[in-house]
Design a protein around this motif. Structure first.
Motif, PDB file in Angstrom:
ATOM      1  N   ALA A   1      24.002  41.782  40.489  1.00  0.00           N
ATOM      2  CA  ALA A   1      24.090  42.333  39.134  1.00  0.00           C
ATOM      3  C   ALA A   1      22.964  43.332  38.884  1.00  0.00           C
ATOM      4  O   ALA A   1      23.180  44.402  38.297  1.00  0.00           O
ATOM      5  CB  ALA A   1      24.039  41.204  38.107  1.00  0.00           C
ATOM      6  N   HIS A   2      21.756  43.002  39.326  1.00  0.00           N
ATOM      7  CA  HIS A   2      20.631  43.926  39.153  1.00  0.00           C
ATOM      8  C   HIS A   2      20.899  45.242  39.877  1.00  0.00           C
ATOM      9  O   HIS A   2      20.624  46.328  39.351  1.00  0.00           O
ATOM     10  CB  HIS A   2      19.345  43.295  39.697  1.00  0.00           C
TER      11      HIS A   2
ATOM     12  N   VAL B   1      21.229  39.381  31.397  1.00  0.00           N
ATOM     13  CA  VAL B   1      21.895  40.222  32.383  1.00  0.00           C
ATOM     14  C   VAL B   1      23.409  40.058  32.362  1.00  0.00           C
ATOM     15  O   VAL B   1      24.148  41.023  32.589  1.00  0.00           O
ATOM     16  CB  VAL B   1      21.330  39.944  33.796  1.00  0.00           C
ATOM     17  N   TRP B   2      23.901  38.851  32.042  1.00  0.00           N
ATOM     18  CA  TRP B   2      25.353  38.664  32.095  1.00  0.00           C
ATOM     19  C   TRP B   2      26.060  39.299  30.909  1.00  0.00           C
ATOM     20  O   TRP B   2      27.233  39.672  31.012  1.00  0.00           O
ATOM     21  CB  TRP B   2      25.694  37.182  32.248  1.00  0.00           C
ATOM     22  N   GLU B   3      25.370  39.453  29.799  1.00  0.00           N
ATOM     23  CA  GLU B   3      25.939  40.233  28.702  1.00  0.00           C
ATOM     24  C   GLU B   3      26.052  41.702  29.111  1.00  0.00           C
ATOM     25  O   GLU B   3      27.015  42.388  28.764  1.00  0.00           O
ATOM     26  CB  GLU B   3      25.074  40.093  27.447  1.00  0.00           C
ATOM     27  N   GLN B   4      25.051  42.174  29.847  1.00  0.00           N
ATOM     28  CA  GLN B   4      25.126  43.542  30.369  1.00  0.00           C
ATOM     29  C   GLN B   4      26.291  43.686  31.339  1.00  0.00           C
ATOM     30  O   GLN B   4      27.046  44.655  31.292  1.00  0.00           O
ATOM     31  CB  GLN B   4      23.819  43.907  31.083  1.00  0.00           C
ATOM     32  N   MET B   5      26.439  42.712  32.233  1.00  0.00           N
ATOM     33  CA  MET B   5      27.459  42.822  33.273  1.00  0.00           C
ATOM     34  C   MET B   5      28.870  42.740  32.716  1.00  0.00           C
ATOM     35  O   MET B   5      29.796  43.333  33.267  1.00  0.00           O
ATOM     36  CB  MET B   5      27.261  41.718  34.321  1.00  0.00           C
ATOM     37  N   ARG B   6      29.048  42.014  31.635  1.00  0.00           N
ATOM     38  CA  ARG B   6      30.376  41.913  31.021  1.00  0.00           C
ATOM     39  C   ARG B   6      30.915  43.308  30.683  1.00  0.00           C
ATOM     40  O   ARG B   6      32.113  43.573  30.787  1.00  0.00           O
ATOM     41  CB  ARG B   6      30.302  41.056  29.757  1.00  0.00           C
ATOM     42  N   LYS B   7      29.988  44.210  30.310  1.00  0.00           N
ATOM     43  CA  LYS B   7      30.390  45.565  29.929  1.00  0.00           C
ATOM     44  C   LYS B   7      30.321  46.539  31.103  1.00  0.00           C
ATOM     45  O   LYS B   7      31.158  47.424  31.227  1.00  0.00           O
ATOM     46  CB  LYS B   7      29.478  46.069  28.803  1.00  0.00           C
ATOM     47  N   VAL B   8      29.316  46.371  31.951  1.00  0.00           N
ATOM     48  CA  VAL B   8      29.052  47.361  32.998  1.00  0.00           C
ATOM     49  C   VAL B   8      29.910  47.139  34.236  1.00  0.00           C
ATOM     50  O   VAL B   8      30.436  48.094  34.821  1.00  0.00           O
ATOM     51  CB  VAL B   8      27.554  47.342  33.383  1.00  0.00           C
ATOM     52  N   ASN B   9      30.040  45.888  34.657  1.00  0.00           N
ATOM     53  CA  ASN B   9      30.776  45.595  35.887  1.00  0.00           C
ATOM     54  C   ASN B   9      31.542  44.284  35.716  1.00  0.00           C
ATOM     55  O   ASN B   9      31.070  43.219  36.130  1.00  0.00           O
ATOM     56  CB  ASN B   9      29.815  45.513  37.073  1.00  0.00           C
TER      57      ASN B   9
ATOM     58  N   VAL C   1      21.084  48.998  38.176  1.00  0.00           N
ATOM     59  CA  VAL C   1      20.233  50.109  38.615  1.00  0.00           C
ATOM     60  C   VAL C   1      21.099  51.294  39.035  1.00  0.00           C
ATOM     61  O   VAL C   1      20.779  52.451  38.738  1.00  0.00           O
ATOM     62  CB  VAL C   1      19.312  49.667  39.766  1.00  0.00           C
ATOM     63  N   GLU C   2      22.195  51.018  39.718  1.00  0.00           N
ATOM     64  CA  GLU C   2      23.105  52.092  40.125  1.00  0.00           C
ATOM     65  C   GLU C   2      23.669  52.842  38.922  1.00  0.00           C
ATOM     66  O   GLU C   2      23.989  54.026  39.011  1.00  0.00           O
ATOM     67  CB  GLU C   2      24.247  51.516  40.964  1.00  0.00           C
ATOM     68  N   GLU C   3      23.761  52.148  37.783  1.00  0.00           N
ATOM     69  CA  GLU C   3      24.259  52.775  36.556  1.00  0.00           C
ATOM     70  C   GLU C   3      23.134  53.382  35.718  1.00  0.00           C
ATOM     71  O   GLU C   3      23.361  53.840  34.598  1.00  0.00           O
ATOM     72  CB  GLU C   3      25.010  51.738  35.711  1.00  0.00           C
ATOM     73  N   GLY C   4      21.912  53.349  36.258  1.00  0.00           N
ATOM     74  CA  GLY C   4      20.781  53.910  35.527  1.00  0.00           C
ATOM     75  C   GLY C   4      20.279  53.023  34.409  1.00  0.00           C
ATOM     76  O   GLY C   4      19.646  53.507  33.463  1.00  0.00           O
ATOM     77  N   MET C   5      20.523  51.711  34.517  1.00  0.00           N
ATOM     78  CA  MET C   5      20.112  50.764  33.486  1.00  0.00           C
ATOM     79  C   MET C   5      19.063  49.813  34.046  1.00  0.00           C
ATOM     80  O   MET C   5      19.022  49.549  35.248  1.00  0.00           O
ATOM     81  CB  MET C   5      21.322  49.962  32.985  1.00  0.00           C
TER      82      MET C   5
ATOM     83  N   TYR D   1      30.998  40.082  36.909  1.00  0.00           N
ATOM     84  CA  TYR D   1      31.019  39.056  35.865  1.00  0.00           C
ATOM     85  C   TYR D   1      32.126  38.041  36.131  1.00  0.00           C
ATOM     86  O   TYR D   1      31.941  36.833  35.926  1.00  0.00           O
ATOM     87  CB  TYR D   1      31.218  39.700  34.493  1.00  0.00           C
ATOM     88  N   LYS D   2      33.260  38.508  36.616  1.00  0.00           N
ATOM     89  CA  LYS D   2      34.374  37.605  36.930  1.00  0.00           C
ATOM     90  C   LYS D   2      33.982  36.643  38.050  1.00  0.00           C
ATOM     91  O   LYS D   2      34.331  35.455  38.017  1.00  0.00           O
ATOM     92  CB  LYS D   2      35.602  38.431  37.335  1.00  0.00           C
ATOM     93  N   LEU D   3      33.258  37.135  39.047  1.00  0.00           N
ATOM     94  CA  LEU D   3      32.787  36.256  40.122  1.00  0.00           C
ATOM     95  C   LEU D   3      31.828  35.200  39.577  1.00  0.00           C
ATOM     96  O   LEU D   3      31.849  34.038  40.013  1.00  0.00           O
ATOM     97  CB  LEU D   3      32.099  37.081  41.212  1.00  0.00           C
ATOM     98  N   PHE D   4      30.985  35.603  38.628  1.00  0.00           N
ATOM     99  CA  PHE D   4      30.077  34.650  37.987  1.00  0.00           C
ATOM    100  C   PHE D   4      30.872  33.549  37.286  1.00  0.00           C
ATOM    101  O   PHE D   4      30.545  32.356  37.396  1.00  0.00           O
ATOM    102  CB  PHE D   4      29.188  35.402  36.995  1.00  0.00           C
TER     103      PHE D   4
END
Length: 287
Positions: free
Chosen positions: A157-158, A172-180, A162-166, A184-187
């Protein structure tokens, strides 16, 4: 802070820079119970009194002393995730040579070196965690495998952020719900699926291994380029002393092993007379 003699503190501490963070633990106030953080940046390593707690005008203040190298290691690694927040949101009170202002600018703009260091650092932990989880499963230690795969998802997730410039945050999982949503589904699969724990671990581990193969060259670009920067082969110690890697928390041996197997770099064996008995020393050079 009212009445706080910043200049005197900086002089007494022989500080390069001082940073004041008004609410340093906003995401976990009940855990830390502190109102202010004063970060003192020094040229040399801090031998003692690294952390102190003070009371000033009814404010509970944490004073942290850190070297430049340690601060930059915190920022690109995962050992102190709050450090990036402190630097981006804190008030620079003293900055004798513009060090903190420059570091903040590089962090906010995602300078190429910081981005590459962050990717390499997170990827090395990602690979190590994946290998450890595989070994745990082989040994029948399913709970340990679960813990390591969960850690792998955090590192993955990190990397994605970083690849998205964030910058990875504590949520982190709130971020991932939107970004990837895929990660998040694997989590969710790992933590809430109705399948057995071992099946969940195996499923997510396969996805992690696939991601490692896909991301290896891009996440290790800094290391690959460094190895190719001279004709003479490198020892692991020489690599870790290089300014671009010094201070980073890296699983370097694991990375070198993986990069050799992938054909991204070459491993060469040279006689080591100082070791005797025909011992060969392994060094690394460009592919």
């Amino acid at each position: 802070m009212k009445g706080f003699d910043i200049e005197r503190l900086a002089e007494d501490e022989d500080a390069v820079s001082l940073l004041l963070i008004a609410n340093p633990f906003s995401h976990q106030p009940r855990l830390d119970g502190l109102d202010r953080l004063v970060l003192i940046v020094k040229d040399d390593e801090v031998a003692d009194k690294e952390i102190e707690h003070w009371m000033w005008d009814d404010a509970r203040v944490q004073v942290r002393r850190v070297s430049r190298e340690q601060l930059e290691s915190w920022i690109v690694g995962s050992s102190n995730r709050g450090s990036a927040y402190w630097l981006m949101h804190g008030e620079i009170l003293v900055d004798r040579d513009g060090y903190l202002a420059d570091l903040r600018s590089r962090l906010l703009d995602w300078s190429p070196l910081i981005r590459e260091q962050k990717l390499l650092s997170e990827f090395s932990r990602f690979v190590r965690g994946c290998l450890q989880a595989k070994q745990d499963l082989k040994d029948g230690q399913v709970l340990d495998a679960y813990s390591n795969v969960l850690a792998c998802l955090h590192y993955w997730a990190h990397i994605a952020l970083v690849e998205e410039g964030m910058h990875p945050e504590s949520t982190v999982w709130e971020q991932m719900r939107k970004v990837n949503p895929g990660i998040y589904k694997l989590f969710e699969e790992l933590t809430t699926s109705s399948e057995t724990l071992e099946q969940r671990v195996q499923l997510v581990l396969l996805a992690c291994e696939f991601s490692i193969m896909n991301k290896m060259e891009t996440c290790c670009e800094l290391l690959i380029r460094l190895i190719a920067s001279r004709h003479e082969a490198w020892t692991p110690a020489e690599l870790m002393r290089h300014p671009d890697l010094a201070g980073l928390s890296l699983e370097l041996s694991v990375l070198l092993y993986k990069l050799v197997n992938r054909g991204c770099i070459r491993e060469i064996a040279k006689p080591a007379p100082s070791l005797g008995n025909g011992t060969l020393e392994l060094k690394y050079t460009s592919a």
